[in-house]
Design an enzyme around this catalytic site. Structure first.
Site, PDB file in Angstrom:
ATOM      1  N   ARG A 191      -4.531   4.745  -8.366  1.00  0.00           N
ATOM      2  CA  ARG A 191      -4.177   6.221  -8.822  1.00  0.00           C
ATOM      3  C   ARG A 191      -4.046   6.284 -10.452  1.00  0.00           C
ATOM      4  NH1 ARG A 191       1.684   6.761  -8.008  1.00  0.00           N
ATOM      5  NH2 ARG A 191       2.298   4.779  -7.077  1.00  0.00           N
ATOM      6  N   ALA A 205      -2.259   5.794   1.605  1.00  0.00           N
ATOM      7  CA  ALA A 205      -3.381   4.672   1.642  1.00  0.00           C
ATOM      8  C   ALA A 205      -3.530   4.065   2.985  1.00  0.00           C
ATOM      9  CB  ALA A 205      -3.173   3.455   0.605  1.00  0.00           C
ATOM     10  N   LEU A 262       0.618  -1.246   0.099  1.00  0.00           N
ATOM     11  CA  LEU A 262       0.084  -0.035  -0.144  1.00  0.00           C
ATOM     12  C   LEU A 262       1.012   1.257   0.049  1.00  0.00           C
ATOM     13  CD1 LEU A 262      -2.889  -0.920   2.659  1.00  0.00           C
ATOM     14  CD2 LEU A 262      -3.206  -0.311   0.255  1.00  0.00           C
ATOM     15  N   ASP A 263       0.623   2.252  -0.653  1.00  0.00           N
ATOM     16  CA  ASP A 263       1.376   3.287  -0.786  1.00  0.00           C
ATOM     17  C   ASP A 263       1.078   4.043   0.519  1.00  0.00           C
ATOM     18  OD1 ASP A 263       1.934   3.340  -3.292  1.00  0.00           O
ATOM     19  OD2 ASP A 263       0.213   4.526  -4.111  1.00  0.00           O
ATOM     20  N   PRO A 264       2.116   5.124   0.905  1.00  0.00           N
ATOM     21  CA  PRO A 264       2.061   5.755   2.392  1.00  0.00           C
ATOM     22  C   PRO A 264       0.714   6.455   2.477  1.00  0.00           C
ATOM     23  CG  PRO A 264       4.148   5.935   1.319  1.00  0.00           C
ATOM     24  CD  PRO A 264       3.262   5.227   0.332  1.00  0.00           C
TER      25      PRO A 264
END
Length: 293
Positions: free
Chosen positions: A174, A42, A38-40
């Site tokens: 995204r 998220a 997961l991206d930061p």
């Protein structure tokens, strides 16, 4: 060393590796992995895999993921979310019917080019390392599947939307909305992202890092590990005998006729009450092989 799965609700601002580092400190275990980065920015479901369960990364049977995504239309950035540098802005109005019509072109099987700010490796180099150097290179597209794309809320004045997405492994949410914004001519950037389901686990089953710390302080963290077999609980169960288990565990493909001629597909393979791994039967295959975790 404890084995199993701990479901964490990842907080915003943490990388997936930050969560693993925290859990290593809490549990005093080094061998911990995770399924689905997961991206930061998220939040949401991050299955953390302890001990021998860390091998599950290569054979999780449920690879689709579900997200709630906040999206701002009228803007595009280099990171495809609101944390990046603004590249384009538009004041053009966008109505709900126009947005709904654009979503139709992004359901089902589509092609997607991974973003520069991603961990994808091209020519032995991570894209995000190149992006931080101000470089952009050609990336091959990949086929992904958008199983569901539902507009939950939309405010025409602010051009902000909330959507639910269920997508296949390897999809970039995204990038999905960046591409939708490009198709509309307005641009779009992700404002928030929450993963509500991953690897067959819902966010309602997760604990926060604060809760994990409290359990650690009480000496009960490892009691909350789920058995690795939980990741396969939705698959049909195939029971084998001791000799068959021995053969499978030694890499021998078992004759389908001796297994009751199971149909092509994936199976949770058990020896009595011991979970052995993921059994796969390919169309026209002479036998079944076992993927162990």
């Amino acid at each position: 060393m404890a084995d199993g799965i701990l479901l964490i609700d990842k907080p915003q601002g943490f990388t997936s590796f930050d969560v693993i580092a925290k859990l290593r400190g809490m549990s005093r275990q080094r061998r911990i992995g995770h399924a689905g980065t997961l991206d930061p920015m998220a939040t949401g479901v991050l299955p953390c895999l302890f001990g021998s369960a860390a091998r599950l990364c290569g054979c999780m049977p449920y690879e689709d993921k579900t997200y709630r995504a906040g999206v701002r239309f009228g803007i595009a950035t280099d990171t495809q979310d609101l944390t990046g540098t603004v590249l384009f802005q538009s004041s053009a109005p966008l109505t709900r019917p126009e947005l709904e019509a654009a979503l139709n072109g992004f359901r089902g099987e589509i092609e997607q080019i991974p973003p520069m700010y991603s961990a994808v490796s091209v020519g032995g180099k991570r894209l995000y390392d190149l992006a931080r150097q101000g470089k952009e290179i050609e990336r091959p597209s990949r086929t992904i599947i958008i199983h569901d794309l539902t507009l939950l809320e939309y405010d025409e004045e602010s051009r902000h939307a909330l959507l639910e997405v269920t997508c296949s492994k390897g999809s970039y949410v995204r990038t999905l909305f960046h591409d939708i914004g490009a198709a509309l001519g307005t641009g779009a950037a992700l404002s928030s992202l929450r993963r509500t389901a991953s690897s067959g686990f819902a966010v309602s089953r997760c604990i926060t890092l604060d809760e994990a710390q409290r359990l650690t302080d009480e000496g009960r963290l490892l009691e909350h590990l789920l058995p690795a077999s939980e990741a396969f609980s939705g698959l049909p169960r195939l029971c084998v005998g001791e000799w068959q288990a021995h053969m499978l565990e030694n890499g021998v493909a078992l004759s389908l006729s001796k297994l009751g001629s199971p149909k092509p597909g994936r199976y949770a393979v058990w020896l009595k009450d011991r979970f052995l791994g993921l059994g796969t039967v390919e169309p026209d295959a002479p036998g079944m092989k076992l993927k162990r975790f």
